[in-house]
Design a protein around this motif. Structure first.
Motif, short mmCIF file in Angstrom:
data_model
loop_
_atom_site.label_atom_id
_atom_site.label_comp_id
_atom_site.label_asym_id
_atom_site.label_seq_id
_atom_site.Cartn_x
_atom_site.Cartn_y
_atom_site.Cartn_z
N GLN A 91 0.81 -1.21 0.00
CA GLN A 91 0.00 0.00 0.00
C GLN A 91 0.85 1.27 0.00
O GLN A 91 0.55 2.24 -0.69
CB GLN A 91 -0.94 0.00 1.20
CG GLN A 91 -2.02 -1.05 1.14
CD GLN A 91 -3.07 -0.82 2.21
OE1 GLN A 91 -3.78 0.18 2.21
NE2 GLN A 91 -3.15 -1.75 3.15
N ILE A 92 1.91 1.28 0.79
CA ILE A 92 2.77 2.46 0.84
C ILE A 92 3.45 2.68 -0.51
O ILE A 92 3.54 3.80 -1.01
CB ILE A 92 3.79 2.35 1.98
CG1 ILE A 92 3.09 2.42 3.34
CG2 ILE A 92 4.84 3.46 1.87
CD1 ILE A 92 3.99 2.19 4.53
N ASP A 93 3.91 1.61 -1.13
CA ASP A 93 4.56 1.75 -2.44
C ASP A 93 3.61 2.33 -3.48
O ASP A 93 4.04 3.03 -4.40
CB ASP A 93 5.07 0.39 -2.92
CG ASP A 93 6.38 -0.02 -2.27
OD1 ASP A 93 6.96 0.81 -1.54
OD2 ASP A 93 6.81 -1.17 -2.49
N ALA A 275 -5.93 -3.75 5.66
CA ALA A 275 -5.80 -4.21 4.28
C ALA A 275 -7.00 -3.83 3.42
O ALA A 275 -6.83 -3.40 2.27
CB ALA A 275 -5.62 -5.72 4.24
N ASP A 276 -8.21 -3.98 3.98
CA ASP A 276 -9.42 -3.88 3.16
C ASP A 276 -10.19 -2.59 3.33
O ASP A 276 -11.04 -2.26 2.49
CB ASP A 276 -10.35 -5.06 3.46
CG ASP A 276 -9.72 -6.39 3.09
OD1 ASP A 276 -8.78 -6.39 2.26
OD2 ASP A 276 -10.15 -7.43 3.64
N GLY A 277 -9.97 -1.85 4.41
CA GLY A 277 -10.67 -0.60 4.61
C GLY A 277 -12.13 -0.79 4.99
O GLY A 277 -12.49 -1.71 5.71
N ARG A 283 -8.12 -0.19 0.67
CA ARG A 283 -6.69 0.08 0.84
C ARG A 283 -6.46 1.40 1.59
O ARG A 283 -5.90 2.36 1.04
CB ARG A 283 -5.99 0.11 -0.52
CG ARG A 283 -6.22 -1.15 -1.35
CD ARG A 283 -5.61 -2.38 -0.68
NE ARG A 283 -5.96 -3.61 -1.39
CZ ARG A 283 -5.28 -4.08 -2.43
NH1 ARG A 283 -4.23 -3.43 -2.88
NH2 ARG A 283 -5.66 -5.20 -3.00
N PRO A 284 -6.86 1.49 2.83
CA PRO A 284 -6.85 2.78 3.53
C PRO A 284 -5.47 3.38 3.76
O PRO A 284 -5.33 4.60 3.80
CB PRO A 284 -7.54 2.47 4.86
CG PRO A 284 -7.32 1.01 5.06
CD PRO A 284 -7.40 0.41 3.69
N VAL A 285 -4.45 2.55 3.93
CA VAL A 285 -3.10 3.10 4.10
C VAL A 285 -2.71 3.87 2.85
O VAL A 285 -2.24 5.02 2.91
CB VAL A 285 -2.09 1.98 4.40
CG1 VAL A 285 -0.65 2.52 4.38
CG2 VAL A 285 -2.39 1.32 5.74
N ARG A 286 -2.91 3.27 1.70
CA ARG A 286 -2.58 3.93 0.44
C ARG A 286 -3.38 5.22 0.28
O ARG A 286 -2.81 6.28 -0.03
CB ARG A 286 -2.89 2.99 -0.74
CG ARG A 286 -2.70 3.66 -2.11
CD ARG A 286 -3.03 2.72 -3.24
NE ARG A 286 -4.43 2.33 -3.26
CZ ARG A 286 -5.42 3.04 -3.79
NH1 ARG A 286 -5.16 4.22 -4.34
NH2 ARG A 286 -6.65 2.59 -3.78
N ARG A 287 -4.67 5.16 0.51
CA ARG A 287 -5.52 6.31 0.23
C ARG A 287 -5.31 7.45 1.22
O ARG A 287 -5.38 8.63 0.85
CB ARG A 287 -6.97 5.87 0.18
CG ARG A 287 -7.22 4.92 -0.98
CD ARG A 287 -8.65 4.47 -1.09
NE ARG A 287 -9.54 5.57 -1.47
CZ ARG A 287 -10.81 5.37 -1.82
NH1 ARG A 287 -11.32 4.16 -1.83
NH2 ARG A 287 -11.56 6.41 -2.14
N LEU A 288 -5.05 7.13 2.47
CA LEU A 288 -4.81 8.19 3.45
C LEU A 288 -3.44 8.82 3.27
O LEU A 288 -3.30 10.05 3.32
CB LEU A 288 -4.97 7.63 4.86
CG LEU A 288 -6.40 7.29 5.28
CD1 LEU A 288 -6.43 6.52 6.59
CD2 LEU A 288 -7.25 8.55 5.39
#
Length: 298
Positions: A91-93, A275-277, A283-288
């Motif tokens: 997600q961070i990548d 993982a799922d939000g 993908r909450p880590v990615r989106r936040l």
């Protein structure tokens, strides 16, 4: 090699992400004991995003995991894994951020059936200890890459916590020795307590930092994060801090002065939330993290 003793890169032929044993992590910690090495793992997950360039502005993301977790399947653990279950690195990548990542191993694979306090902050409760850990972790990244360490020591810090990581997060925010570097805190269904610590930190640093937390549950869920998170939101609103409007929605940009607390659903979402939000927000880590401006890749 016994996988329980694993250190090194997780993917053959690729230097990142990797697991390294450090001397200044939260554990082992004098006076904190548990069975089967629950509080004895010195390892940390280290990573840099694709096309990472320390010559450009970058952010350091520190992630504090929840109960019942280990950093990766490569070091064991029966239930949740930061890399594989949370899909943290993936997600961070995907955010496009120019970033370094550190994630210490807290209690290994533990809940209250195993130890009384699976979210124990360990050595991070000692004033200034997190700053020492962070310096060691970032120095290790710099050395692996062949970089000088100065840029790493100046880089801004973003703290993220999931679930039982909140106790360690509260200590990092209030006594970690990194207040001058912190640009924000992102909480993923994590504020189950320590509300005074979160409020004190934000009240003192809202001019250069944000707080954004999502939570589950309601009045009918006694053990959900809803009660403490809502109490924190009320406390911050009552302070009437200059430039701060406490919000129940997540803004498009996470910037200094933002104080956002969003209810995302039933506690049944909790275990898979990283993982799922939640509905319409995967993908909450990615989106936040993508809402944090100033550290995008070219």
């Amino acid at each position: 090699m016994d996988e329980s003793d694993f250190v090194g890169a997780l993917v053959p032929g690729h230097p990142w992400p990797r697991v390294e044993a450090l001397r200044q992590g939260p554990f082992p910690c004098p006076g904190v004991e548990g069975p089967d090495g629950v509080f004895g793992d010195t390892r940390t997950l280290l990573h840099v995003t694709p096309r990472f360039d320390p010559a450009r502005p970058f952010v350091v993301i520190a992630f504090l995991h929840g109960w019942c977790a280990t950093l990766t399947r490569r070091i064991g653990g029966r239930r949740y894994h930061v890399v594989e279950t949370y899909r943290l690195i993936e997600q961070i990548d995907a955010t496009g951020l120019n970033a370094g990542v550190v994630a210490p191993q807290l209690a290994r694979d533990a809940d209250t059936a195993i130890v009384a306090m699976p979210g124990h902050p360990g050595g991070f409760a000692v004033p200034g200890a997190f700053a020492g850990y962070l310096d060691e972790a970032l120095t290790r990244i710099a050395q692996r890459r062949g970089d000088g360490v100065d840029a790493y020591r100046r880089a801004p810090l973003l703290l993220m916590s999931f679930s039982g990581g909140y106790r360690a997060a509260a200590k990092v925010l209030t006594v970690g020795g990194v207040a001058d570097r912190l640009i924000g805190f992102i909480g993923l269904d994590t504020i189950y307590g320590e509300t005074d610590a979160f409020a004190a930190w934000f009240a003192a640093h809202h001019r250069h930092a944000f707080i954004a937390a999502v939570y589950t549950g309601g009045r009918e869920h006694a053990h959900a994060s809803a009660g403490p998170t809502q109490a924190l939101a009320r406390s911050l609103a009552a302070l009437e801090l200059d430039g701060v409007r406490v919000s129940a929605t997540l803004p498009r940009r996470l910037r200094p002065g933002v104080a956002a607390f969003r209810h995302v659903g039933d506690p049944s979402l909790h275990l898979d939330l990283v993982a799922d939000g939640w509905p319409r927000f995967d993908r909450p880590v990615r989106r936040l993290l993508a809402r944090v401006a100033g550290f995008g890749e070219v």
